[in-house]
Write a protein that holds these residues in place. Sequence first.
Motif: not given
Lengths: 380, 292
Positions: A24-25, A303, A1, B12-13, A20-22
């Motif tokens: 999806t998380r 996402c 992150m 996800a990261f 997008r990464a956040e």
Amino acid sequence: MLGFLSARQAGLDDPLRLRRAESTRRVLGLELNKDRDVERIHGSGVNTLDIDPVEGRYMLSGGSDGVIVLYDLENSSRQPYYTCKAVCSVGRSHPDVHKYSVETVQWYPHDTGMFTSSSFDKTLKVWDTNTLQIADVFNFEETVYSHHMSPVATKHCLVAVGTRGPKVQLCDLKSGSCSHILQGHRQEILAVSWSPRYEYILATASADSRTKLWDVRRASGCLITLDQHNGKKSQAVESANTAHNGKVNGLCFTSDGLHLLTVGTDNRMRLWNSSNGENTLVNYGKVYNDSRKGLKFTVSCGCSSEFVFVPYGSTIAIYTVYSGEQITMLKGHYKSVDCCVFQSNFQELYSGSRDCNILAWIPSLYESVPDDEEALVVSS
Amino acid sequence: MSRKRHRLVPEAFGQKRRREGGDVEADPLRGESGSARAAVAELVRLFPRVLFEDALPPIALRSQVYSLVPDRTVADRQLRKNSPILENKISLHRSVQSTADHLTLTPFFSLSSLWRQKALQEQGEIRIIQLGFDLDAQGIIFTEDYRTRVLKACDGRPYAGAVQKFLASVLPACSDLSFQQDQMTQTFGFRDPEITQLVNAGVLTVRDAGSWWLAVPGAGRFIKYFVKGRQAVLGMVRKAKYRELLLSELLGRRAPAAARLGLAYHVHDLIGSQLVDCVSTTSGTLLRLPET
């Protein structure tokens, strides 16, 4: 992150990548939360939900008793514990309430001043939200299973209506007439959906196992009938040109409109290329479906790998759209889930079921799990 | 449930998983990693040849391959020829680049290496047979095994000539499950009496007027044993307390008399066709009947 943040700051990464990464998380961490609740108003099963596309703040729900309720999803209190309250409702005592079960509700795509609802009492009603009065009623000869209004249309105000008859009717809100009919199906139309990419493309799903893509400007029939075997009759067990080996219950375009997902009573979900009607042959496994009317499922938006949320019995199954992998099953409802909607601003999922509850699935906060022994020793 | 979610989250990261080994159980059945070909080879070893006196080629089922290769789409692609996803993915790629967003479809693009491995059906290494009892049940047989067994079965019979012509001309050319009338008469030059001989030999089964399924001669016995065995093993799980059984315990039990093909064979099929749910627990894999 932190790597993502510093890359974004230095300009090495596109800003969208962190978002997008956040997202999806957060979608991967969806679960029931003790701090979020939706007020229970419905006295019978919740059939349909819709969140307004403009702000993502208001949610409509339609029940099996004809009641329509409007919820405010925004948390304006400073407390973490919040119940989504009902702002207003069209109850049984309202003079214009639907006589039978409300099957579909939808906000007007451009603002929250108007919404439409269709019901088993063979009507489609257009409501003014502020006064909660009916602006217009469309009557049909058969019960209405589903309706949809195009979210991107600027040149037309057509509402596509799927009824128990084999003809898809298009109702014009501007003129109040429903003279445009699309013929081609042989049994009842269980789901209709406009493409979020092109304002004239409509997809319809029917109990005769066929899914058709239409251009409503074209006078002669449908554009494509989706074929699960892609034309290869040799691989087919039954007759060709069917999208599923049973009734096709639900339709959902992906948020970019390039792909279409369909579910059928043969317990399968299929992903189609919406431009040429080809079955992409992604295998999701068994997606249990015994609903005799439409199944309303939804796709995530924003996402890095899109997810589809499908009601699976009394749970909700989450799959990755393009690879077919099952991520998890959300358990919480007591009876079968009928509908679910995704709020893409906060990555929240709301689902309605036959047990009269609407549940809110919230991304869980990322708390570090103390599983090392040193941490335990230090704390004690 | 919260522990499992947090394991999904670091992915996800794009970070690697820090913990390994806790979730991979020493499972007697799940040893396979990735390739459909290896899965079919291993399943074919489970097939009881002695039961059929070596007259039947070893048949594996598609659902069994799904139990060994966890990603179904990849397994399908490896088994099938000319997967349309390949062209579809290229068109998706182009249209993705044309949109303003920079989509990172990471799981989708990482499969490209597997696509370079040519599909088994396209290579002609396996034949897929439609077993009639279920829409989804398809059997997978190695072409070599199929050819030798069919030739042995039709040895000395009046239809041997037609069968040999079929094996020589049609099998390598057309890798489909079924054949049409015009395909057989015009493309391959079979006359009606020859087609009747093929049906009598058991190589073709009538599907409807003018089309035939590819079939295995003598497969009727296999299908009978399979259907009875599937019900018997499913019944074992059903009769258990709470309708669930540990996989290791199920495999350790004595096979019921109806399960002639072997417990492991049937368990692979049940897992792959999702007739039982696989739940991973601390004591191994648990098979549970779905509530629906």
